[in-house]
Design a protein around this motif. Structure first.
Motif, PDB file in Angstrom:
ATOM      1  N   PRO A 182     -33.625  11.748 -55.634  1.00 26.96           N
ATOM      2  CA  PRO A 182     -33.581  10.621 -54.679  1.00 26.96           C
ATOM      3  C   PRO A 182     -33.410  11.129 -53.257  1.00 26.96           C
ATOM      4  CG  PRO A 182     -31.495  10.830 -55.852  1.00 26.96           C
ATOM      5  CD  PRO A 182     -32.442  11.798 -56.500  1.00 26.96           C
ATOM      6  N   LYS A 183     -34.013  10.402 -52.328  1.00 27.87           N
ATOM      7  CA  LYS A 183     -33.921  10.766 -50.927  1.00 27.87           C
ATOM      8  C   LYS A 183     -32.533  10.440 -50.385  1.00 27.87           C
ATOM      9  CE  LYS A 183     -38.213  12.066 -50.668  1.00 27.87           C
ATOM     10  NZ  LYS A 183     -38.573  13.493 -50.457  1.00 27.87           N
ATOM     11  N   SER A 184     -32.029  11.338 -49.561  1.00 33.11           N
ATOM     12  CA  SER A 184     -30.708  11.129 -48.978  1.00 33.11           C
ATOM     13  C   SER A 184     -30.763  10.043 -47.915  1.00 33.11           C
ATOM     14  CB  SER A 184     -30.193  12.435 -48.363  1.00 33.11           C
ATOM     15  OG  SER A 184     -28.971  12.222 -47.689  1.00 33.11           O
ATOM     16  N   GLU A 185     -29.727   9.208 -47.884  1.00 39.87           N
ATOM     17  CA  GLU A 185     -29.632   8.142 -46.894  1.00 39.87           C
ATOM     18  C   GLU A 185     -28.826   8.556 -45.672  1.00 39.87           C
ATOM     19  OE1 GLU A 185     -28.019   4.790 -48.844  1.00 39.87           O
ATOM     20  OE2 GLU A 185     -29.713   4.514 -50.227  1.00 39.87           O
ATOM     21  N   CYS A 186     -28.475   9.831 -45.598  1.00 44.28           N
ATOM     22  CA  CYS A 186     -27.708  10.319 -44.450  1.00 44.28           C
ATOM     23  C   CYS A 186     -28.580  10.273 -43.192  1.00 44.28           C
ATOM     24  CB  CYS A 186     -27.233  11.749 -44.709  1.00 44.28           C
ATOM     25  SG  CYS A 186     -26.267  12.453 -43.348  1.00 44.28           S
ATOM     26  N   PRO A 187     -28.134   9.623 -42.118  1.00 40.49           N
ATOM     27  CA  PRO A 187     -28.966   9.516 -40.907  1.00 40.49           C
ATOM     28  C   PRO A 187     -29.134  10.841 -40.172  1.00 40.49           C
ATOM     29  CG  PRO A 187     -26.779   8.626 -40.488  1.00 40.49           C
ATOM     30  CD  PRO A 187     -26.840   8.939 -41.962  1.00 40.49           C
ATOM     31  N   THR A 188     -28.249  11.793 -40.433  1.00 37.81           N
ATOM     32  CA  THR A 188     -28.321  13.081 -39.746  1.00 37.81           C
ATOM     33  C   THR A 188     -29.127  14.065 -40.578  1.00 37.81           C
ATOM     34  OG1 THR A 188     -26.132  12.694 -38.788  1.00 37.81           O
ATOM     35  CG2 THR A 188     -26.977  14.939 -38.720  1.00 37.81           C
ATOM     36  N   LYS A 189     -30.079  14.704 -39.951  1.00 37.92           N
ATOM     37  CA  LYS A 189     -30.909  15.696 -40.628  1.00 37.92           C
ATOM     38  C   LYS A 189     -30.295  17.074 -40.423  1.00 37.92           C
ATOM     39  CE  LYS A 189     -35.657  17.357 -41.099  1.00 37.92           C
ATOM     40  NZ  LYS A 189     -37.055  17.240 -40.606  1.00 37.92           N
ATOM     41  N   LEU A 190     -29.983  17.734 -41.528  1.00 38.16           N
ATOM     42  CA  LEU A 190     -29.360  19.050 -41.459  1.00 38.16           C
ATOM     43  C   LEU A 190     -30.434  20.110 -41.309  1.00 38.16           C
ATOM     44  CD1 LEU A 190     -26.650  18.680 -44.241  1.00 38.16           C
ATOM     45  CD2 LEU A 190     -26.400  18.339 -41.789  1.00 38.16           C
ATOM     46  N   ILE A 191     -30.396  20.846 -40.224  1.00 42.31           N
ATOM     47  CA  ILE A 191     -31.369  21.901 -39.949  1.00 42.31           C
ATOM     48  C   ILE A 191     -30.687  23.245 -40.163  1.00 42.31           C
ATOM     49  CG2 ILE A 191     -32.915  22.887 -38.220  1.00 42.31           C
ATOM     50  CD1 ILE A 191     -32.996  20.164 -36.890  1.00 42.31           C
ATOM     51  N   PRO A 192     -31.318  24.163 -40.879  1.00 42.97           N
ATOM     52  CA  PRO A 192     -30.685  25.471 -41.091  1.00 42.97           C
ATOM     53  C   PRO A 192     -30.526  26.219 -39.776  1.00 42.97           C
ATOM     54  CG  PRO A 192     -32.972  25.489 -41.827  1.00 42.97           C
ATOM     55  CD  PRO A 192     -32.634  24.072 -41.523  1.00 42.97           C
ATOM     56  N   PRO A 193     -29.495  27.024 -39.659  1.00 42.36           N
ATOM     57  CA  PRO A 193     -29.274  27.774 -38.415  1.00 42.36           C
ATOM     58  C   PRO A 193     -30.369  28.802 -38.207  1.00 42.36           C
ATOM     59  CG  PRO A 193     -27.796  28.534 -40.139  1.00 42.36           C
ATOM     60  CD  PRO A 193     -28.491  27.327 -40.690  1.00 42.36           C
ATOM     61  N   PRO A 194     -30.618  29.226 -36.974  1.00 43.53           N
ATOM     62  CA  PRO A 194     -31.648  30.248 -36.715  1.00 43.53           C
ATOM     63  C   PRO A 194     -31.307  31.557 -37.411  1.00 43.53           C
ATOM     64  CG  PRO A 194     -30.294  29.859 -34.762  1.00 43.53           C
ATOM     65  CD  PRO A 194     -29.948  28.785 -35.737  1.00 43.53           C
ATOM     66  N   HIS A 195     -32.298  32.121 -38.041  1.00 42.22           N
ATOM     67  CA  HIS A 195     -32.084  33.341 -38.815  1.00 42.22           C
ATOM     68  C   HIS A 195     -32.422  34.563 -37.981  1.00 42.22           C
ATOM     69  CE1 HIS A 195     -31.952  36.098 -42.184  1.00 42.22           C
ATOM     70  NE2 HIS A 195     -33.170  36.518 -41.863  1.00 42.22           N
ATOM     71  N   ARG A 196     -31.522  35.516 -37.982  1.00 45.04           N
ATOM     72  CA  ARG A 196     -31.753  36.795 -37.301  1.00 45.04           C
ATOM     73  C   ARG A 196     -31.514  37.921 -38.291  1.00 45.04           C
ATOM     74  NH1 ARG A 196     -28.065  36.891 -32.067  1.00 45.04           N
ATOM     75  NH2 ARG A 196     -26.557  36.282 -33.673  1.00 45.04           N
ATOM     76  N   THR A 197     -32.473  38.774 -38.416  1.00 48.95           N
ATOM     77  CA  THR A 197     -32.358  39.900 -39.339  1.00 48.95           C
ATOM     78  C   THR A 197     -31.351  40.903 -38.805  1.00 48.95           C
ATOM     79  OG1 THR A 197     -34.668  39.590 -39.986  1.00 48.95           O
ATOM     80  CG2 THR A 197     -33.621  41.687 -40.572  1.00 48.95           C
ATOM     81  N   GLN A 198     -30.316  41.128 -39.574  1.00 48.80           N
ATOM     82  CA  GLN A 198     -29.278  42.059 -39.155  1.00 48.80           C
ATOM     83  C   GLN A 198     -29.681  43.496 -39.454  1.00 48.80           C
ATOM     84  OE1 GLN A 198     -26.661  41.021 -37.478  1.00 48.80           O
ATOM     85  NE2 GLN A 198     -27.143  38.845 -37.755  1.00 48.80           N
ATOM     86  N   VAL A 199     -29.104  44.396 -38.694  1.00 50.58           N
ATOM     87  CA  VAL A 199     -29.386  45.818 -38.905  1.00 50.58           C
ATOM     88  C   VAL A 199     -28.617  46.304 -40.124  1.00 50.58           C
ATOM     89  CG1 VAL A 199     -29.279  48.108 -37.867  1.00 50.58           C
ATOM     90  CG2 VAL A 199     -29.721  46.111 -36.429  1.00 50.58           C
ATOM     91  N   GLY A 200     -29.280  47.101 -40.945  1.00 51.55           N
ATOM     92  CA  GLY A 200     -28.629  47.665 -42.115  1.00 51.55           C
ATOM     93  C   GLY A 200     -28.803  46.801 -43.349  1.00 51.55           C
ATOM     94  N   ARG A 201     -28.192  47.244 -44.434  1.00 52.27           N
ATOM     95  CA  ARG A 201     -28.295  46.534 -45.706  1.00 52.27           C
ATOM     96  C   ARG A 201     -27.404  45.297 -45.684  1.00 52.27           C
ATOM     97  NH1 ARG A 201     -27.402  50.100 -50.971  1.00 52.27           N
ATOM     98  NH2 ARG A 201     -29.293  51.004 -50.058  1.00 52.27           N
ATOM     99  N   PRO A 202     -27.919  44.141 -46.145  1.00 53.09           N
ATOM    100  CA  PRO A 202     -27.096  42.923 -46.128  1.00 53.09           C
ATOM    101  C   PRO A 202     -25.900  43.047 -47.066  1.00 53.09           C
ATOM    102  CG  PRO A 202     -29.128  42.566 -47.349  1.00 53.09           C
ATOM    103  CD  PRO A 202     -29.262  43.905 -46.693  1.00 53.09           C
TER     104      PRO A 202
END
Length: 242
Positions: A182-202
């Protein structure tokens, strides 16, 4: 809480600031079908979902759901080795409640509810249709309480039908595909944060809380003191008497 405030007033005030549904059994929603208050189960579960942490939130939830269904299937395989249709732990809990339920009297109200009375003031209402009891134990852990068992005994005097009580134990429902959610009725749309590739192994290891780090340091310091005492006691005196 009044008795606890006399023991530690500061801790009591801290607890009063937290919503009761997060730490008080009497206010749990029953959605999780668990009344456990300690975090041991969370720690074990957190280690099992290590491979799903770096996924997107929806994919991570699907990974957790699939893991739970696999775990439940493995539990069902183990249940086949048991004498009854439930796990040994659930069977023991149910057997103990059956013995106590024989001391209760259930009265039908003509609908879907029963009034179950035992030793005063233990009197509760069992809703057969919704599988709930006002004592809330049936709802919280998914295993019929003593009042529900007394109700089932009243519903049918035939001892052979007593096995139907196993159908009253909660099961985990499977989930439909994402296209049918079912579609969410929440009026606020949650957008994922900007992704930045970190240096080194995660990093995949769980971040420890401050309390965990302090407890490890305390255990380490206590261990060093014990080792030093043992080493000091094991030294042999030299010829100089030192």
């Amino acid at each position: 809480m009044k008795e606890f405030s006399q023991y530690d007033k500061e801790a009591c005030e801290w607890l009063n600031q937290i919503t009761l549904a997060h730490w008080e059994r009497s206010h749990f929603s029953g959605r999780a079908v668990s009344d456990v208050l300690i975090s041991n189960m969370c720690e074990v579960f957190n280690g099992k979902i290590d491979k799903g942490r770096d996924k997107a939130i929806i994919r991570c939830l699907e990974y957790i759901w699939e893991y739970l269904m696999k775990r439940i299937c493995n539990v069902l395989k183990e249940m086949k080795k048991a004498k009854g249709p439930l796990t040994p732990t659930a069977t023991d809990i149910l057997a103990a409640r059956k013995i106590v339920a024989s001391q209760y009297i259930a009265r039908w109200n003509g609908g879907d509810k029963y009034q179950v009375t035992g030793a005063l003031p233990d009197q509760h209402v069992v809703d057969v249709k919704n599988h709930t009891c006002t004592c809330r134990k049936w709802e919280l852990i998914g295993i019929p309480c003593r009042h529900a068992i007394a109700t089932l005994n009243e519903m049918s005097k035939d001892l052979e039908v007593e096995l139907d009580i196993y159908k009253w134990v909660h099961k985990v429902e499977p989930i439909k595909g994402r296209s049918m959610w079912p579609k969410s009725e929440c009026p606020t749309k949650l957008i994922p944060p900007p992704h930045r590739t970190q240096v080194g192994r995660p990093k995949k290891k769980r971040r420890q809380s401050e309390g965990e780090r302090l407890s490890k340091k305390q255990r380490a310091s206590q261990g060093d003191g014990v080792n030093a005492t043992q080493e000091g006691g094991s030294q042999k005196p030299t010829n100089d008497g030192v």
